[in-house]
Design a protein around this motif. Structure first.
Motif, PDB file in Angstrom:
ATOM      1  N   PHE A 202     -41.074  -9.433   3.575  1.00  0.00           N
ATOM      2  CA  PHE A 202     -41.999  -9.520   2.447  1.00  0.00           C
ATOM      3  C   PHE A 202     -43.409  -9.831   2.937  1.00  0.00           C
ATOM      4  CE2 PHE A 202     -43.870 -11.882  -1.189  1.00  0.00           C
ATOM      5  CZ  PHE A 202     -43.891 -10.826  -2.082  1.00  0.00           C
ATOM      6  N   TYR A 203     -43.531 -10.695   3.934  1.00  0.00           N
ATOM      7  CA  TYR A 203     -44.837 -11.020   4.511  1.00  0.00           C
ATOM      8  C   TYR A 203     -45.476  -9.772   5.119  1.00  0.00           C
ATOM      9  CZ  TYR A 203     -48.329 -13.141   7.542  1.00  0.00           C
ATOM     10  OH  TYR A 203     -49.497 -13.459   8.184  1.00  0.00           O
ATOM     11  N   GLY A 204     -44.684  -8.968   5.791  1.00  0.00           N
ATOM     12  CA  GLY A 204     -45.196  -7.724   6.355  1.00  0.00           C
ATOM     13  C   GLY A 204     -45.663  -6.764   5.271  1.00  0.00           C
ATOM     14  N   PHE A 205     -44.908  -6.712   4.169  1.00  0.00           N
ATOM     15  CA  PHE A 205     -45.305  -5.872   3.043  1.00  0.00           C
ATOM     16  C   PHE A 205     -46.635  -6.352   2.469  1.00  0.00           C
ATOM     17  CE2 PHE A 205     -45.363  -5.383  -1.601  1.00  0.00           C
ATOM     18  CZ  PHE A 205     -45.400  -4.001  -1.679  1.00  0.00           C
ATOM     19  N   LEU A 206     -46.786  -7.664   2.323  1.00  0.00           N
ATOM     20  CA  LEU A 206     -48.037  -8.201   1.796  1.00  0.00           C
ATOM     21  C   LEU A 206     -49.210  -7.907   2.726  1.00  0.00           C
ATOM     22  CD1 LEU A 206     -47.033 -11.655   0.295  1.00  0.00           C
ATOM     23  CD2 LEU A 206     -47.613  -9.564  -0.910  1.00  0.00           C
ATOM     24  N   ARG A 207     -48.987  -8.041   4.027  1.00  0.00           N
ATOM     25  CA  ARG A 207     -50.046  -7.730   4.990  1.00  0.00           C
ATOM     26  C   ARG A 207     -50.457  -6.268   4.899  1.00  0.00           C
ATOM     27  NH1 ARG A 207     -49.054  -9.884  10.960  1.00  0.00           N
ATOM     28  NH2 ARG A 207     -50.983  -8.754  11.308  1.00  0.00           N
ATOM     29  N   ALA A 208     -49.477  -5.373   4.812  1.00  0.00           N
ATOM     30  CA  ALA A 208     -49.776  -3.943   4.706  1.00  0.00           C
ATOM     31  C   ALA A 208     -50.527  -3.643   3.413  1.00  0.00           C
ATOM     32  CB  ALA A 208     -48.479  -3.135   4.766  1.00  0.00           C
ATOM     33  N   PHE A 209     -50.137  -4.297   2.325  1.00  0.00           N
ATOM     34  CA  PHE A 209     -50.806  -4.078   1.048  1.00  0.00           C
ATOM     35  C   PHE A 209     -52.252  -4.562   1.097  1.00  0.00           C
ATOM     36  CE2 PHE A 209     -51.791  -5.166  -3.384  1.00  0.00           C
ATOM     37  CZ  PHE A 209     -51.519  -3.942  -3.976  1.00  0.00           C
ATOM     38  N   VAL A 210     -52.494  -5.714   1.717  1.00  0.00           N
ATOM     39  CA  VAL A 210     -53.862  -6.228   1.836  1.00  0.00           C
ATOM     40  C   VAL A 210     -54.704  -5.312   2.729  1.00  0.00           C
ATOM     41  CG1 VAL A 210     -55.233  -8.120   2.792  1.00  0.00           C
ATOM     42  CG2 VAL A 210     -53.292  -8.612   1.322  1.00  0.00           C
ATOM     43  N   LEU A 211     -54.132  -4.842   3.826  1.00  0.00           N
ATOM     44  CA  LEU A 211     -54.869  -3.927   4.697  1.00  0.00           C
ATOM     45  C   LEU A 211     -55.190  -2.611   3.999  1.00  0.00           C
ATOM     46  CD1 LEU A 211     -53.104  -4.528   8.125  1.00  0.00           C
ATOM     47  CD2 LEU A 211     -55.411  -5.192   7.455  1.00  0.00           C
ATOM     48  N   LEU A 212     -54.233  -2.085   3.228  1.00  0.00           N
ATOM     49  CA  LEU A 212     -54.471  -0.855   2.482  1.00  0.00           C
ATOM     50  C   LEU A 212     -55.563  -1.069   1.438  1.00  0.00           C
ATOM     51  CD1 LEU A 212     -53.672   2.069   1.822  1.00  0.00           C
ATOM     52  CD2 LEU A 212     -52.023   1.130   0.192  1.00  0.00           C
TER      53      LEU A 212
END
Length: 102
Positions: A3-13
């Motif tokens: 989930f943390y990785g998903f959040l990081r990817a979403f913030v970067l996008l």
């Protein structure tokens, strides 16, 4: 951890899309009728931005607007609840109401 990785990817996008949106706004490419005209341009950035805006307008805008309206309604309900709680506490304080043990 996933989930943390998903959040990081979403913030970067989101940061990437903002980095693309700001120069497009500076160029004067707004959500008006001129976006369809940008699709005919052979410049890659303009055509890619116009395609992204068309996708946003046709598919994402309705759901995002519904989500925003829902958040506003929930905020208003929460604010009314908080105001009622404050008024209740003020009423108890002014009346001098004390708890009575059984």
């Amino acid at each position: 951890m996933r989930f943390y990785g998903f959040l990081r990817a979403f913030v970067l996008l989101s940061a990437l899309l903002l980095a693309v949106d700001v120069p497009a706004h500076i160029q004067g490419w707004h959500l008006g009728g001129a976006v369809r005209d940008l699709l005919a341009v052979e410049w890659f950035f303009a055509a890619a931005y116009a395609s992204w805006v068309c996708v946003c307008v046709e598919y994402l805008a309705l759901g995002l607007q519904f989500l925003a309206n829902t958040c506003v309604v929930l905020f208003l309900i929460q604010s009314a609840d908080r105001l009622i709680l404050y008024l209740g506490c003020l009423w108890i304080k002014l009346k001098g109401i004390k708890p009575v043990p059984k």
